[in-house]
Design a protein around this motif. Structure first.
Motif, PDB file in Angstrom:
ATOM      1  N   ARG A 171      14.618 -75.133  30.180  1.00  0.00           N
ATOM      2  CA  ARG A 171      13.417 -75.998  30.277  1.00  0.00           C
ATOM      3  C   ARG A 171      13.287 -76.614  28.696  1.00  0.00           C
ATOM      4  N   GLU A 173      11.587 -76.938  26.211  1.00  0.00           N
ATOM      5  CA  GLU A 173      10.123 -76.624  25.788  1.00  0.00           C
ATOM      6  C   GLU A 173       9.863 -77.345  24.465  1.00  0.00           C
ATOM      7  N   ARG A 182       9.049 -67.626  24.762  1.00  0.00           N
ATOM      8  CA  ARG A 182       9.488 -68.886  25.273  1.00  0.00           C
ATOM      9  C   ARG A 182      10.823 -69.566  24.676  1.00  0.00           C
ATOM     10  N   THR A 183      11.772 -69.575  25.527  1.00  0.00           N
ATOM     11  CA  THR A 183      13.126 -70.093  25.329  1.00  0.00           C
ATOM     12  C   THR A 183      13.401 -71.301  26.102  1.00  0.00           C
ATOM     13  N   GLN A 188      15.532 -66.159  35.528  1.00  0.00           N
ATOM     14  CA  GLN A 188      14.189 -65.607  36.458  1.00  0.00           C
ATOM     15  C   GLN A 188      14.452 -64.770  37.411  1.00  0.00           C
ATOM     16  N   GLU A 255       1.744 -64.484  29.982  1.00  0.00           N
ATOM     17  CA  GLU A 255       2.223 -64.339  31.206  1.00  0.00           C
ATOM     18  C   GLU A 255       3.454 -63.848  31.296  1.00  0.00           C
ATOM     19  N   LEU A 256       3.730 -62.664  32.037  1.00  0.00           N
ATOM     20  CA  LEU A 256       5.038 -62.040  32.375  1.00  0.00           C
ATOM     21  C   LEU A 256       5.655 -62.724  33.655  1.00  0.00           C
ATOM     22  N   SER A 297       6.783 -65.124  40.677  1.00  0.00           N
ATOM     23  CA  SER A 297       8.000 -65.970  39.947  1.00  0.00           C
ATOM     24  C   SER A 297       8.048 -64.895  38.425  1.00  0.00           C
ATOM     25  N   GLY A 299      10.087 -64.088  34.896  1.00  0.00           N
ATOM     26  CA  GLY A 299      11.290 -64.233  34.018  1.00  0.00           C
ATOM     27  C   GLY A 299      11.769 -62.754  33.580  1.00  0.00           C
ATOM     28  N   ARG A 302      10.826 -62.155  29.335  1.00  0.00           N
ATOM     29  CA  ARG A 302       9.453 -61.869  28.880  1.00  0.00           C
ATOM     30  C   ARG A 302       9.352 -60.459  29.428  1.00  0.00           C
TER      31      ARG A 302
HETATM   32  P1  ATP Z   1       4.029 -70.937  30.662  1.00  0.00           P
HETATM   33  O1  ATP Z   1       2.621 -71.290  31.075  1.00  0.00           O
HETATM   34  O2  ATP Z   1       4.073 -69.675  29.838  1.00  0.00           O
HETATM   35  O3  ATP Z   1       4.689 -72.063  30.188  1.00  0.00           O
HETATM   36  P2  ATP Z   1       4.913 -71.308  33.297  1.00  0.00           P
HETATM   37  O4  ATP Z   1       3.580 -70.908  34.012  1.00  0.00           O
HETATM   38  O5  ATP Z   1       5.406 -72.709  33.018  1.00  0.00           O
HETATM   39  O6  ATP Z   1       4.754 -70.414  31.853  1.00  0.00           O
HETATM   40  P3  ATP Z   1       6.231 -70.301  35.593  1.00  0.00           P
HETATM   41  O7  ATP Z   1       6.897 -71.840  35.870  1.00  0.00           O
HETATM   42  O8  ATP Z   1       5.382 -69.887  36.300  1.00  0.00           O
HETATM   43  O9  ATP Z   1       5.714 -70.279  33.934  1.00  0.00           O
HETATM   44  O10 ATP Z   1       7.815 -69.560  35.635  1.00  0.00           O
HETATM   45  C1  ATP Z   1       7.865 -68.275  35.869  1.00  0.00           C
HETATM   46  C2  ATP Z   1       7.971 -67.259  34.998  1.00  0.00           C
HETATM   47  O11 ATP Z   1       9.492 -67.487  34.420  1.00  0.00           O
HETATM   48  C3  ATP Z   1       7.261 -67.069  33.881  1.00  0.00           C
HETATM   49  O12 ATP Z   1       6.166 -66.311  34.122  1.00  0.00           O
HETATM   50  C4  ATP Z   1       8.008 -66.578  32.788  1.00  0.00           C
HETATM   51  O13 ATP Z   1       8.376 -65.112  32.844  1.00  0.00           O
HETATM   52  C5  ATP Z   1       9.258 -67.257  32.950  1.00  0.00           C
HETATM   53  N1  ATP Z   1       9.400 -68.469  32.060  1.00  0.00           N
HETATM   54  C6  ATP Z   1       8.885 -69.660  32.421  1.00  0.00           C
HETATM   55  N2  ATP Z   1       9.103 -70.471  31.329  1.00  0.00           N
HETATM   56  C7  ATP Z   1       9.986 -69.626  30.293  1.00  0.00           C
HETATM   57  C8  ATP Z   1      10.490 -69.858  29.198  1.00  0.00           C
HETATM   58  N3  ATP Z   1      10.403 -71.059  28.567  1.00  0.00           N
HETATM   59  N4  ATP Z   1      10.987 -68.834  28.420  1.00  0.00           N
HETATM   60  C9  ATP Z   1      11.080 -67.628  28.988  1.00  0.00           C
HETATM   61  N5  ATP Z   1      10.615 -67.720  30.352  1.00  0.00           N
HETATM   62  C10 ATP Z   1      10.245 -68.230  30.955  1.00  0.00           C
END
Ligand code: ATP
Length: 435
Positions: A171, A173, A182-183, A188, A255-256, A297, A299, A302
């Motif tokens: 992503r 980000e 957040r990377t 996942q 969020e984990l 779902s 990561g 995290r």
């Molecule tokens: P956030 O709100 O923190 O951006 P998200 O709700 O977009 O997260 P999900 O799309 O639900 O995240 O993704 C499921 C899981 O994937 C997350 O709970 C997290 O553990 C992991 N994840 C998502 N984006 C990242 C990221 N940029 N870096 C590391 N782990 C991530």
């Protein structure tokens, strides 16, 4: 967090990507201990969620998928964050994370917000034109949905059942940060669990509890873990309900893992866009329906960070300050370290012979450098649960000293009992839960 990040670099858990070139924003490399810890986490998940269950199977889908997948899933149109720039200092922010309509860094005026798609775009084949655009997947989930019929046909599973997958996602980000939290490239561990409509809510409750308990099982502190239900304003357009497993990091509750009830949105969308029927036929009741999906779902980065933060401790051992990672023994990168008390008198030979037996069963280390206290300290800092010392008596009666990381208690044990004893002790988690 700074202490964790510095420990991670010093001891080889995590390095910054392309560090010798100045690093690449929010991309990280797992070093020798980091990959061992990561593998232990993903293997624990795979064992608990897939191989030990009759209603789950695994999958490993390609990262690159047909571009129509992302149209059907809604990612092309809707996987965006609202982006604003400061006109003065040029810093960039997510508009939905700001509390005021001015730059939090310098107070400057912000641009209008514009939507920014988080998917990385690339090209397939030699020609860089719109016809050859492909995306790096932003989640592993879609690989499961598009294989729903394949898995069903190949495995003769009956609903309710689930498909699990571990893999990389990407992503772009806008505001990455907080180390591994957040990377831009991350891994996942996702489950899509297919159920009969009407039974979705009870399965959603089941998975919320099951996933919450999984983090407890591997030793995260109960008081730093919570299940937070999403408000209706937070829900994605396809979701009927969602709850996050959150951990209290040093930077706050975050969020984990998200556990969503995705309704029948995904299978219906892919049926419509692909023209393939993705419904399910129940032979016994002669009913046909499009299954609802419950999606836990998580990561990997995290949870790994949470396990490190939770395990990190400083105390005094044998009169000296020490850093100790009180990792669950099942997750610890190295299970036991073998030390010869002296670098002579036959100690190293005996210690190496023990190492050679143990390495067939566990990840072990051998260390003969420095005082025995310093060697214990080096292992405490990386979370090794057991230290085994060979001394004069070992050569006489074939026994060794086994020191336990947390209690620092030492027991004398015959060498030929080591494998069984360590196996028994390593299968009991930090929370006292047997694997
Ligand atoms: P956030 O709100 O923190 O951006 P998200 O709700 O977009 O997260 P999900 O799309 O639900 O995240 O993704 C499921 C899981 O994937 C997350 O709970 C997290 O553990 C992991 N994840 C998502 N984006 C990242 C990221 N940029 N870096 C590391 N782990 C991530």
């Amino acid at each position: 967090m700074d202490k964790i990040a510095s420990l991670c670099k010093r001891r080889g858990f995590v390095f910054q990507s392309s560090e010798i070139y100045g690093g690449l924003g929010s991309c990280w490399d797992y070093g020798p201990l980091g990959i061992a810890l990561k593998k232990n986490i993903t293997e624990a998940w795979w064992r608990d969620m897939i191989t030990s269950r009759e209603d789950m199977v695994g999958l490993d889908a390609a990262i690159l998928m047909h571009p129509r997948v992302w149209e059907a899933s809604g990612h092309l149109a809707g996987f965006t964050d609202p982006l604003v720039d400061c006109k003065k200092c040029k810093h960039r922010f997510r508009a939905d994370q700001l509390t005021e309509q001015k730059c939090p860094d310098c107070g400057g005026e912000l641009t209008e917000s514009r939507n920014f798609n988080l998917m990385f775009k690339t090209f397939m084949g030699p020609v860089e034109d719109t016809a050859s655009v492909v995306y790096l997947r932003p989640e592993t989930a879609q690989g499961i949905f598009v294989n729903f019929q394949n898995v069903l046909n190949a495995s003769r599973l009956k609903i309710p059942f689930g498909i699990g997958q571990i893999g990389k996602s990407f992503r772009n980000e806008i505001t990455p940060g907080n180390f591994l939290f957040r990377t831009r490239e991350f891994e996942q561990m996702e489950i899509e669990f297919f159920v009969k409509p009407g039974e979705d809510e009870q399965w959603h409750d089941y998975w919320k509890q099951t996933r919450f308990n999984w983090y407890l099982k591997y030793g995260l502190t109960r008081a730093r873990l919570r299940l937070r239900e999403h408000g209706t304003d937070e829900l994605a357009h396809y979701a009927k309900g969602c709850a996050d497993v959150e951990y209290e990091f040093p930077f706050g509750w975050s969020e984990l893992e998200g556990i969503a009830n995705r309704s029948d949105f995904d299978l219906k969308q892919h049926s419509e866009f692909s023209g393939k029927d993705l419904s399910y036929f129940n032979e016994e009741t002669r009913e046909r329906f499009v299954p609802y999906v419950i999606e836990p779902s998580a990561g990997v980065g995290r949870p790994l960070l949470a396990f490190l933060v939770d395990a990190y401790d400083e105390d005094t051992a044998e009169g000296e300050e020490r850093v100790v990672l009180r990792l669950d023994p099942r997750l610890a990168p190295i299970k036991a370290a073998i030390f010869p008390l002296l670098r002579k008198a036959g100690h190293p030979e005996k210690a190496l012979a023990i190492r050679d037996v143990l390495k067939e069963h566990f990840a072990v280390a051998y260390d003969q450098a420095g005082s025995i206290g310093r060697r214990y300290r080096r292992q405490d800092e990386i979370g090794t649960p057991f230290g085994i010392t060979v001394d004069h008596d070992t050569l006489k009666d074939d026994t060794v000293t086994v020191r336990e990381r947390d209690s620092m208690q030492q027991v004398r044990m015959p060498v030929d009992r080591l494998v069984d004893e360590l196996r028994a002790r390593l299968s009991v988690g930090r929370a006292g839960v047997v694997a």
